[in-house]
Design an enzyme around this catalytic site. Structure first.
Site, PDB file in Angstrom:
ATOM      1  N   GLY A  53       2.397   2.004  10.758  1.00  0.00           N
ATOM      2  CA  GLY A  53       3.378   3.059  10.568  1.00  0.00           C
ATOM      3  C   GLY A  53       4.387   3.202  11.692  1.00  0.00           C
ATOM      4  O   GLY A  53       5.237   4.075  11.670  1.00  0.00           O
ATOM      5  N   HIS A 113      -9.485   0.742   4.647  1.00  0.00           N
ATOM      6  CA  HIS A 113      -8.215   0.931   5.356  1.00  0.00           C
ATOM      7  C   HIS A 113      -8.467   1.851   6.560  1.00  0.00           C
ATOM      8  O   HIS A 113      -9.286   2.764   6.489  1.00  0.00           O
ATOM      9  CB  HIS A 113      -7.167   1.536   4.413  1.00  0.00           C
ATOM     10  CG  HIS A 113      -5.807   1.544   5.027  1.00  0.00           C
ATOM     11  ND1 HIS A 113      -5.408   2.510   5.917  1.00  0.00           N
ATOM     12  CD2 HIS A 113      -4.770   0.674   4.924  1.00  0.00           C
ATOM     13  CE1 HIS A 113      -4.171   2.245   6.324  1.00  0.00           C
ATOM     14  NE2 HIS A 113      -3.771   1.132   5.738  1.00  0.00           N
ATOM     15  N   GLU A 137      -4.988  -5.277  10.606  1.00  0.00           N
ATOM     16  CA  GLU A 137      -3.899  -4.368  10.973  1.00  0.00           C
ATOM     17  C   GLU A 137      -4.301  -3.603  12.231  1.00  0.00           C
ATOM     18  O   GLU A 137      -5.195  -2.759  12.182  1.00  0.00           O
ATOM     19  CB  GLU A 137      -3.667  -3.338   9.869  1.00  0.00           C
ATOM     20  CG  GLU A 137      -3.360  -3.943   8.529  1.00  0.00           C
ATOM     21  CD  GLU A 137      -2.924  -2.873   7.547  1.00  0.00           C
ATOM     22  OE1 GLU A 137      -1.788  -2.976   7.089  1.00  0.00           O
ATOM     23  OE2 GLU A 137      -3.684  -1.958   7.258  1.00  0.00           O
ATOM     24  N   GLU A 173      -6.971   4.269   7.662  1.00  0.00           N
ATOM     25  CA  GLU A 173      -6.832   5.709   7.394  1.00  0.00           C
ATOM     26  C   GLU A 173      -8.078   6.249   6.704  1.00  0.00           C
ATOM     27  O   GLU A 173      -8.458   7.405   6.898  1.00  0.00           O
ATOM     28  CB  GLU A 173      -5.551   5.952   6.566  1.00  0.00           C
ATOM     29  CG  GLU A 173      -4.315   5.809   7.454  1.00  0.00           C
ATOM     30  CD  GLU A 173      -3.075   5.283   6.765  1.00  0.00           C
ATOM     31  OE1 GLU A 173      -2.995   5.333   5.523  1.00  0.00           O
ATOM     32  OE2 GLU A 173      -2.173   4.793   7.478  1.00  0.00           O
ATOM     33  N   SER A 176       3.385  -3.695  11.932  1.00  0.00           N
ATOM     34  CA  SER A 176       4.065  -3.236  10.722  1.00  0.00           C
ATOM     35  C   SER A 176       4.968  -4.329  10.178  1.00  0.00           C
ATOM     36  O   SER A 176       5.750  -4.929  10.916  1.00  0.00           O
ATOM     37  CB  SER A 176       4.937  -2.019  11.039  1.00  0.00           C
ATOM     38  OG  SER A 176       4.186  -0.852  10.972  1.00  0.00           O
ATOM     39  N   ASN A 188       0.861  -1.181   0.000  1.00  0.00           N
ATOM     40  CA  ASN A 188       0.000   0.000   0.000  1.00  0.00           C
ATOM     41  C   ASN A 188       0.901   1.236   0.000  1.00  0.00           C
ATOM     42  O   ASN A 188       1.476   1.581   1.025  1.00  0.00           O
ATOM     43  CB  ASN A 188      -0.887  -0.053   1.255  1.00  0.00           C
ATOM     44  CG  ASN A 188      -1.712   1.200   1.439  1.00  0.00           C
ATOM     45  OD1 ASN A 188      -1.796   2.044   0.550  1.00  0.00           O
ATOM     46  ND2 ASN A 188      -2.330   1.324   2.607  1.00  0.00           N
ATOM     47  N   TRP A 189       1.003   1.856  -1.152  1.00  0.00           N
ATOM     48  CA  TRP A 189       1.928   2.995  -1.272  1.00  0.00           C
ATOM     49  C   TRP A 189       1.379   4.261  -0.626  1.00  0.00           C
ATOM     50  O   TRP A 189       2.056   5.267  -0.527  1.00  0.00           O
ATOM     51  CB  TRP A 189       2.239   3.273  -2.753  1.00  0.00           C
ATOM     52  CG  TRP A 189       2.963   2.172  -3.459  1.00  0.00           C
ATOM     53  CD1 TRP A 189       3.222   0.908  -3.000  1.00  0.00           C
ATOM     54  CD2 TRP A 189       3.513   2.223  -4.786  1.00  0.00           C
ATOM     55  NE1 TRP A 189       3.904   0.183  -3.947  1.00  0.00           N
ATOM     56  CE2 TRP A 189       4.088   0.963  -5.052  1.00  0.00           C
ATOM     57  CE3 TRP A 189       3.575   3.208  -5.772  1.00  0.00           C
ATOM     58  CZ2 TRP A 189       4.723   0.664  -6.270  1.00  0.00           C
ATOM     59  CZ3 TRP A 189       4.200   2.915  -6.987  1.00  0.00           C
ATOM     60  CH2 TRP A 189       4.772   1.663  -7.222  1.00  0.00           C
ATOM     61  N   LYS A 190       0.116   4.188  -0.227  1.00  0.00           N
ATOM     62  CA  LYS A 190      -0.550   5.361   0.378  1.00  0.00           C
ATOM     63  C   LYS A 190      -0.372   6.583  -0.543  1.00  0.00           C
ATOM     64  O   LYS A 190      -0.343   6.425  -1.754  1.00  0.00           O
ATOM     65  CB  LYS A 190      -0.038   5.589   1.796  1.00  0.00           C
ATOM     66  CG  LYS A 190      -0.171   4.314   2.638  1.00  0.00           C
ATOM     67  CD  LYS A 190      -0.003   4.520   4.103  1.00  0.00           C
ATOM     68  CE  LYS A 190      -0.186   3.191   4.812  1.00  0.00           C
ATOM     69  NZ  LYS A 190      -0.113   3.294   6.258  1.00  0.00           N
ATOM     70  N   GLY A 226       2.770  -1.259   4.409  1.00  0.00           N
ATOM     71  CA  GLY A 226       2.662   0.175   4.159  1.00  0.00           C
ATOM     72  C   GLY A 226       4.032   0.771   3.880  1.00  0.00           C
ATOM     73  O   GLY A 226       4.572   0.670   2.779  1.00  0.00           O
ATOM     74  N   GLY A 227       4.614   1.355   4.916  1.00  0.00           N
ATOM     75  CA  GLY A 227       5.884   2.081   4.782  1.00  0.00           C
ATOM     76  C   GLY A 227       6.957   1.352   3.984  1.00  0.00           C
ATOM     77  O   GLY A 227       7.608   1.951   3.120  1.00  0.00           O
TER      78      GLY A 227
END
Ligand code: PGA
Length: 237
Positions: free
Chosen positions: A183, A105, A177, A107, A195, A13-15, A216-217
């Site tokens: 993150g 998600h 998650e 977010e 993570s 997930n490149w966000k 993610g990151g």
């Protein structure tokens, strides 16, 4: 994971990172190496989820030659097919480019007011349009600290997948998650999940209840290649 009977999905997930140019550049760098990493592991699917505006650019890279284990996913979509919904993209539009879509998600839930009902509608719309929904669930820190994890995520699964015919449920990917870990790199144990990086993916992927990871990151760095390579290694053991 029992390597002989299960498949793994590693989604990146490149966000909100990498516009079309940067996304194409990064995809050029990682896709061939990712492909080599999963060459002998047909049971692994890698899904790249760049921002919506960069999907076409990454798709071009993926189409330059056959990369059979690498798919494209959107990070979100609306459930309606078309209409006056400024700023949204529809399942049909996503399906033109992608096979996967992340829905719900944390977010999206936290910053954009998405609830289980909306997530449910999005997941249903995804399936109706031939997309595989990656449905995200997870508890907040205070719920975790109050020992409510199972109750919260059980409820989220029920609500997010409500009204699904039982034969379609198996087409849904559920990504657990814990929100408090996203993150942070916190609680990076397979029992607590958290993570994902190349340092802990092997532990996650060999856990009997985990069939993949939503990264993610680390997915916007070269560590993603290492994560996929280590997944393949763990599956071959
Ligand atoms: P993280 O994010 O790997 O940076 O914790 C995961 C996610 O939000 O999908």
């Amino acid at each position: 994971m029992n390597p002989s009977s299960r498949n793994a999905i590693i989604a990146g997930n490149w966000k909100m990172h990498y516009g079309p140019k940067q996304a194409a550049h990064f995809a050029h760098e990682i896709v061939p190496v990712l492909d080599q990493g999963v060459e002998h592991s047909p049971q692994i699917v890698t899904v790249l989820c760049p921002p919506a505006i960069s999907l076409a650019a990454v798709r071009e890279v993926l189409q330059a030659q056959p990369f059979p284990g690498i798919e494209l996913g959107a990070q979100n979509m609306f459930f309606e097919e078309k209409g006056a919904f400024t700023g949204e993209i529809s399942p049909t539009m996503v399906r033109e480019l992608c096979r996967y879509v992340i829905v719900g998600h944390s977010e999206r839930r936290t910053y954009f007011g998405e609830n289980d009902d909306i997530v449910n509608k999005k997941a249903q719309a995804a399936l109706q349009h031939g997309l595989c929904p990656i449905v995200c669930i997870g508890e907040r820190l205070e719920q975790y600290e109050a020992g409510q994890t199972e109750e919260v995520i059980g409820f989220q699964v029920q609500q997010s997948l409500a009204h699904f015919p039982s034969d379609t449920v198996r087409e849904v990917v559920v990504a657990y998650e814990p929100i408090w870990a996203i993150g942070t790199g916190k609680a990076a144990t397979a029992d607590g999940a958290g993570s994902v990086t190349s340092a802990n993916i092997s532990e996650f992927i060999t856990h009997p209840d985990i069939d993949g990871a939503l990264v993610g990151g680390a997915s916007i760095t070269h560590d993603f290649v290492e994560i996929v390579r280590k997944t393949a290694e763990a599956m071959q053991r």
